[in-house]
Design an enzyme around this catalytic site. Structure first.
Site, PDB file in Angstrom:
ATOM      1  N   LEU A 106       0.834  -1.204   0.000  1.00  0.00           N
ATOM      2  CA  LEU A 106       0.000   0.000   0.000  1.00  0.00           C
ATOM      3  C   LEU A 106       0.865   1.249   0.000  1.00  0.00           C
ATOM      4  O   LEU A 106       0.559   2.250  -0.646  1.00  0.00           O
ATOM      5  CB  LEU A 106      -0.921  -0.008   1.228  1.00  0.00           C
ATOM      6  CG  LEU A 106      -1.786   1.234   1.448  1.00  0.00           C
ATOM      7  CD1 LEU A 106      -2.830   1.353   0.337  1.00  0.00           C
ATOM      8  CD2 LEU A 106      -2.473   1.193   2.806  1.00  0.00           C
ATOM      9  N   ALA A 107       1.965   1.202   0.758  1.00  0.00           N
ATOM     10  CA  ALA A 107       2.889   2.325   0.854  1.00  0.00           C
ATOM     11  C   ALA A 107       4.255   1.797   1.275  1.00  0.00           C
ATOM     12  O   ALA A 107       4.352   0.742   1.918  1.00  0.00           O
ATOM     13  CB  ALA A 107       2.382   3.361   1.860  1.00  0.00           C
TER      14      ALA A 107
ATOM     15  N   ALA B 172       7.922   3.369   2.962  1.00  0.00           N
ATOM     16  CA  ALA B 172       8.600   4.531   3.545  1.00  0.00           C
ATOM     17  C   ALA B 172      10.039   4.168   3.887  1.00  0.00           C
ATOM     18  O   ALA B 172      10.551   3.118   3.490  1.00  0.00           O
ATOM     19  CB  ALA B 172       7.835   5.013   4.770  1.00  0.00           C
ATOM     20  N   SER B 173      10.680   5.034   4.658  1.00  0.00           N
ATOM     21  CA  SER B 173      12.122   4.892   4.893  1.00  0.00           C
ATOM     22  C   SER B 173      12.471   3.703   5.766  1.00  0.00           C
ATOM     23  O   SER B 173      13.504   3.060   5.566  1.00  0.00           O
ATOM     24  CB  SER B 173      12.658   6.173   5.544  1.00  0.00           C
ATOM     25  OG  SER B 173      11.936   6.468   6.730  1.00  0.00           O
TER      26      SER B 173
ATOM     27  N   ALA C  90      10.008   1.094   6.798  1.00  0.00           N
ATOM     28  CA  ALA C  90       9.196  -0.104   6.568  1.00  0.00           C
ATOM     29  C   ALA C  90       8.268   0.122   5.391  1.00  0.00           C
ATOM     30  O   ALA C  90       8.156   1.234   4.856  1.00  0.00           O
ATOM     31  CB  ALA C  90       8.390  -0.428   7.830  1.00  0.00           C
ATOM     32  N   GLN C  91       7.606  -0.958   4.981  1.00  0.00           N
ATOM     33  CA  GLN C  91       6.533  -0.836   4.007  1.00  0.00           C
ATOM     34  C   GLN C  91       5.279  -1.505   4.565  1.00  0.00           C
ATOM     35  O   GLN C  91       5.340  -2.317   5.483  1.00  0.00           O
ATOM     36  CB  GLN C  91       6.915  -1.420   2.658  1.00  0.00           C
ATOM     37  CG  GLN C  91       7.023  -2.910   2.554  1.00  0.00           C
ATOM     38  CD  GLN C  91       7.522  -3.327   1.159  1.00  0.00           C
ATOM     39  OE1 GLN C  91       8.259  -2.599   0.501  1.00  0.00           O
ATOM     40  NE2 GLN C  91       7.114  -4.494   0.703  1.00  0.00           N
ATOM     41  N   VAL C  92       4.125  -1.140   3.980  1.00  0.00           N
ATOM     42  CA  VAL C  92       2.827  -1.542   4.524  1.00  0.00           C
ATOM     43  C   VAL C  92       2.049  -2.317   3.477  1.00  0.00           C
ATOM     44  O   VAL C  92       1.954  -1.896   2.310  1.00  0.00           O
ATOM     45  CB  VAL C  92       2.032  -0.296   4.984  1.00  0.00           C
ATOM     46  CG1 VAL C  92       0.628  -0.691   5.396  1.00  0.00           C
ATOM     47  CG2 VAL C  92       2.748   0.399   6.125  1.00  0.00           C
TER      48      VAL C  92
ATOM     49  N   LYS D 185       2.589  -3.795   8.818  1.00  0.00           N
ATOM     50  CA  LYS D 185       3.819  -3.025   8.659  1.00  0.00           C
ATOM     51  C   LYS D 185       5.012  -3.962   8.809  1.00  0.00           C
ATOM     52  O   LYS D 185       5.106  -4.707   9.787  1.00  0.00           O
ATOM     53  CB  LYS D 185       3.871  -1.908   9.703  1.00  0.00           C
ATOM     54  CG  LYS D 185       5.053  -0.964   9.545  1.00  0.00           C
ATOM     55  CD  LYS D 185       4.912   0.226  10.492  1.00  0.00           C
ATOM     56  CE  LYS D 185       6.027   1.237  10.270  1.00  0.00           C
ATOM     57  NZ  LYS D 185       5.872   2.424  11.145  1.00  0.00           N
TER      58      LYS D 185
ATOM     59  N   ASP E 224       7.511  12.953  14.748  1.00  0.00           N
ATOM     60  CA  ASP E 224       7.859  12.693  13.346  1.00  0.00           C
ATOM     61  C   ASP E 224       6.639  12.997  12.480  1.00  0.00           C
ATOM     62  O   ASP E 224       6.154  12.159  11.734  1.00  0.00           O
ATOM     63  CB  ASP E 224       8.290  11.225  13.190  1.00  0.00           C
ATOM     64  CG  ASP E 224       8.999  10.973  11.861  1.00  0.00           C
ATOM     65  OD1 ASP E 224       9.504  11.937  11.252  1.00  0.00           O
ATOM     66  OD2 ASP E 224       9.039   9.811  11.419  1.00  0.00           O
TER      67      ASP E 224
END
Length: 556
Positions: free
Chosen positions: A131-132, A134-135, A137-139, A153, A286
């Site tokens: 789905l997404a 990032a720096s 982890a990914q989801v 996650k 964050d």
């Protein structure tokens, strides 16, 4: 100094050159970057290559997690970064290059750092396409066996080694800068790097993030301000949590189509920030747009809400913020909380004399500091901000001026406040995009005033004292022992303290003789406290009597 990290520096140089990021640097607006651009062009990897689309995004991805985090921070600063670069940095919030789904499945099924069961056992459905990303982890989206929709996650593989190596390099750079730049020493840049190193390593442990998420969820249960999803399961590398329906806060066009009041939404966001910092003393540190979402209406009504004829408000939907990615959270000591609140309130009241007095009492400036000069500098730098909306305030520029003032006046800013400053940069950037005319001062002032009034409320303090009274009474039994130790220490210093010894011995004798009376007085005071915190209309009377009892014991 940096020879031990020569290989890493050369790698960063090669990546910058291979993507020709020098062609994305606006040299006319930043002439000081011309030497950097020339250095990039000197590398053989740059020879024969031209301007590449999205080069900065790809370069930061290849450079690693720390550089991704820097890009995420800068993505909120449209006032500092040119639009063409901002568009690349925004993609770093949730569109980082994903890793192989098969690796993600292996991570989930790992018996040590995963969930230890097969994906087919854990989920009724698991979607391989992320789905997404990032720096850290990914989801992936999935559904539990009972039908609940969730997101899974998964931490990026082998990321810890790279982060540790980059922080070693960063620490050496910080040491080099600290030895040469006084402003860097004023903000304790080495300590900041060390603190952030630990924060980043903690971010890799999803059990900690799960605990943080649950804590923040409990802080906002039933709140009209923010919703935090429920965590269903977690391990070191995996976290399974409730799937939410919302859009990133950066999608302001969507809010306009839904009929959301962007001014009210911006005010709600600022209220959440101050609530986290002062009420809960547990704030999200964050807050880039990839981590801050806003609720959207249920799917059945979303299409209607997006039409020109129907607004979300008419559908009865009052959007809340959605708190995600609670890996990096900040806290302050009670003392620092009060210092920060009083400083902000002094600025809002245009009282820079009080501001300097607060800084002095906090021990942030040397005793021989010229306080009048410091007051003039702060007034000249910070004062003009008070009459401006958030869109007209250059927070970054003001912050740099404040750091320069700190350097000139040898001011020492505690490291624990730097995470709060980083959060303020994020919040300011989000507010600037969402509603540029937001008056942060008029909104923040009553929140801070109310919090300070609550902290100084006598009845609240008496209630706290009542709770702590058993510990106080027990600790009083150590006083004779401490006096004995002091006597022995003084005796070893010779006859020069004979007179002092006799005085202390007399005090000890008096204390031992009066010990029973002291216990009675303390117990009586405890009774007064208990009654004063329980009996409403008689509370002021008992409060005065309790104070008189204390004064009587002091004078007795």
């Amino acid at each position: 100094m940096l020879l031990s990290h020569r290989a890493r520096l050369l790698e960063l140089w090669r990546i910058a050159a291979s993507y020709r990021i020098d062609t994305h640097i606006p040299l006319d607006d930043a002439p000081q970057m011309q030497s950097v651009a020339r250095l990039i062009r000197l590398h053989p990897a740059a020879w024969g290559k031209k301007h590449q689309p999205n080069a900065i995004k790809y370069a930061l991805e290849d450079m690693g997690t720390l550089f991704l985090k820097l890009g995420q921070l800068l993505s909120t600063r449209r006032d500092l970064v040119p639009p063409e670069i901002i568009e690349q940095l925004i993609q770093l919030q949730d569109q980082v290059k994903p890793f192989d789904p098969e690796i993600a499945i292996k991570q989930i099924q790992d018996p040590k750092q995963g969930l230890g069961q097969s994906v087919n056992t854990l989920f009724a459905r698991f979607d391989n396409k992320p789905l997404a990303a990032a720096s850290i982890a990914q989801v992936h989206t999935a559904a539990l066996t009972d039908g609940r929709e969730v997101v899974v996650k998964v931490v990026r593989p082998d990321i810890r080694t790279t982060i540790i190596a980059d922080f070693e390099l960063l620490r050496e750079l910080a040491s080099w800068i600290s030895a040469r730049v006084e402003a860097a020493r004023a903000v304790h840049i080495i300590d900041i790097v060390e603190d952030y190193r630990q924060v980043m390593l903690n971010e890799l442990d999803l059990t900690l993030e799960a605990d943080n998420t649950t804590k923040m969820r409990n802080n906002f249960l039933g709140s009209a301000l923010m919703y935090v999803p429920e965590v269903y399961d977690a391990s070191k590398n995996i976290m399974v949590m409730e799937r939410i329906q919302g859009v990133p806060i950066s999608q302001v066009e969507t809010f306009d189509k839904l009929g959301y009041d962007r001014a009210a939404l911006a005010e709600k966001g600022l209220t959440i920030f101050f609530t986290q910092v002062f009420r809960d003393n547990f704030f999200h540190a964050d807050m880039h747009p990839g981590n801050v979402f806003v609720e959207t209406p249920p799917v059945k009504t979303l299409s209607a809400a997006m039409s020109d004829e129907t607004s979300s408000a008419r559908l009865g939907h009052q959007p809340r913020y959605i708190g995600l990615d609670c890996a990096i959270m900040g806290t302050l000591s009670k003392e620092d909380q009060m210092i920060v609140a009083r400083m902000l309130l002094a600025v809002m009241n245009n009282n820079f004399t009080a501001l300097v007095d607060i800084v002095s009492r906090a021990g942030w400036i040397p005793p021989n500091t010229d306080k009048h000069a410091l007051m003039r500098d702060m007034s000249r730098t910070v004062g003009p901000m008070l009459q401006k909306s958030i869109n007209d305030i250059d927070f970054a520029g003001v912050l740099m001026q404040i750091l320069d003032i700190a350097r000139r006046h040898h001011m020492s800013i505690p490291p624990q406040l730097m995470l709060l400053l980083k959060t303020l940069v994020h919040v300011e950037g989000l507010g600037r995009d969402l509603y540029p005319d937001l008056d942060i001062w008029s909104l923040a002032k009553p929140i801070l005033s109310g919090w300070i009034k609550e902290q100084l409320d006598p009845m609240r303090n008496l209630q706290q004292l009542r709770t702590q009274l058993p510990e106080i009474l027990l600790s009083s039994t150590d006083i004779p022992k401490l006096l004995d130790q002091s006597l022995q220490s003084l005796a070893s210093q010779g006859s020069r303290q004979d007179s002092q010894l006799r005085e202390i011995q007399q005090i000890r004798a008096d204390m031992l003789n009066d010990r029973r009376r002291d216990w009675i007085a303390l117990a009586g005071f405890g009774v007064f406290v208990a009654i004063a915190t329980q009996v409403g209309f008689l509370a002021p009377i008992f409060y005065i009597l309790a104070l008189l009892a204390v004064v009587w014991r002091i004078l007795a």
